[in-house]
Design a protein around this motif. Sequence first.
Motif, PDB file in Angstrom:
ATOM      1  N   CYS A  17       0.757  -0.989  -0.623  1.00 33.85           N
ATOM      2  CA  CYS A  17       0.084  -0.002  -0.239  1.00 33.85           C
ATOM      3  C   CYS A  17       0.839   1.482  -0.108  1.00 33.85           C
ATOM      4  O   CYS A  17       1.292   1.235   0.729  1.00 33.85           O
ATOM      5  N   CYS A  41       0.596   3.940   1.645  1.00 35.01           N
ATOM      6  CA  CYS A  41       0.341   4.432   2.907  1.00 35.01           C
ATOM      7  C   CYS A  41       1.619   4.241   3.921  1.00 35.01           C
ATOM      8  O   CYS A  41       1.992   4.749   5.077  1.00 35.01           O
ATOM      9  N   SER A  48       2.146   1.206   5.087  1.00 35.06           N
ATOM     10  CA  SER A  48       1.419   0.334   6.037  1.00 35.06           C
ATOM     11  C   SER A  48       2.635  -1.226   6.380  1.00 35.06           C
ATOM     12  O   SER A  48       2.333  -2.482   7.106  1.00 35.06           O
ATOM     13  N   CYS A 108      -5.151  -3.024   2.292  1.00 34.50           N
ATOM     14  CA  CYS A 108      -4.885  -1.339   2.999  1.00 34.50           C
ATOM     15  C   CYS A 108      -6.142  -0.656   2.480  1.00 34.50           C
ATOM     16  O   CYS A 108      -7.162  -0.675   2.675  1.00 34.50           O
ATOM     17  N   HIS A 109      -5.211   0.527   1.704  1.00 37.67           N
ATOM     18  CA  HIS A 109      -6.597   1.348   1.735  1.00 37.67           C
ATOM     19  C   HIS A 109      -7.220   0.759  -0.001  1.00 37.67           C
ATOM     20  O   HIS A 109      -7.516   2.725  -0.870  1.00 37.67           O
TER      21      HIS A 109
HETATM   22 ZN   LIG Z   1      -2.516   1.488   3.498  1.00 34.39          ZN
END
Ligand SMILES: [Zn+2]
Length: 321
Positions: free
Chosen positions: A41, A43, A45, A52-53
């Motif tokens: 992801c 982000c 993570s 995730c996103h």
């Molecule tokens: Zn994410």
Amino acid sequence: MFRCAVDPFCGSRFRFVSFQLQKESADMQFKDKKLDRNAPCWCGSGKKYKHCHMDFDEKIREFEVKGFIVPERKLIKTPEQVEGIKASAKINIAVLDEVASKIKIGMSTEEIDRIVYDTTTKMGGIPAPLNYEGFPKSVCTSINEEVCHGIPSPDVILKDGDIINVDVSTIYHGYFSDSSRMFCMGNVSPEKKKLVDVTKECVEIGIKNVKPWTCLGDMGNAVHQHAVENGYSVVREIGGHGCGIEFHEDPWVSYVSVPGTEMLMVPGMCFTIEPMVNMGRDDIFQDEENGWTIYTEDGLPSAQWEVQVLVTENGCEVIAY
Ligand SMILES: [Zn+2]
């Protein structure tokens, strides 16, 4: 400190540029690289995008298709960035606490500037206003009919009955925070005291109206309504701004706005709520000599409180105040 439309540096073009950026960002979401479901992801993570996103991005895209102005990915703070911004905000809050404990009648605004500089640097931060677009001091101090961008000076002495906004912004390890408070000096008239109190209520109403997947215009309108109900006006040309990775990021945040307009708020966005509420009319002008300070045209007092918020799944978290 805020993003304005009358400042020579951030200039009348500011609002326009901001609007343009928002327009661009509407297209940008599609340009934000579409990740493979199994890719890590964006982000940071470490999770796969699909876990995730991915749904989050899809949801933003659905709003965009419906015609909403949506934030591009770079306005969504990653957990690591949120940590950094919060660390910066900790200093910002401590600086304002220090000012609150020391501010008094007879003090010059230059002394406030010194407190801000010393407290910020002792904690490892940098005052963001210092040298920002040529701003000469570490903090903005705006008294009575000064709306914002007041420049600290040894010649400006706090008097009984003054109301003053102290606007502090900090850079810490590259992350930005920004908030301001009002201080009432001694025997402030009931009229001025009410202006200060109602302006604070406006910010509290703004905070309550930060709801993910609604528009900034909904929040701004709620703030405006409360000011108007109390017989006040809100400055139109100067507003809040995204803040965190840069001092002033998109979106531009108006507090004289129409519900259902302006950028969609989504979890991870970070911006300021900082209405400038005038006792009289909303007209303002800029100091021609110093090129910074903004005053009310009618000479009546203006008040402002500022918080920096992070949009969450349920509402928002106030990270600087
Ligand atoms: Zn994410």
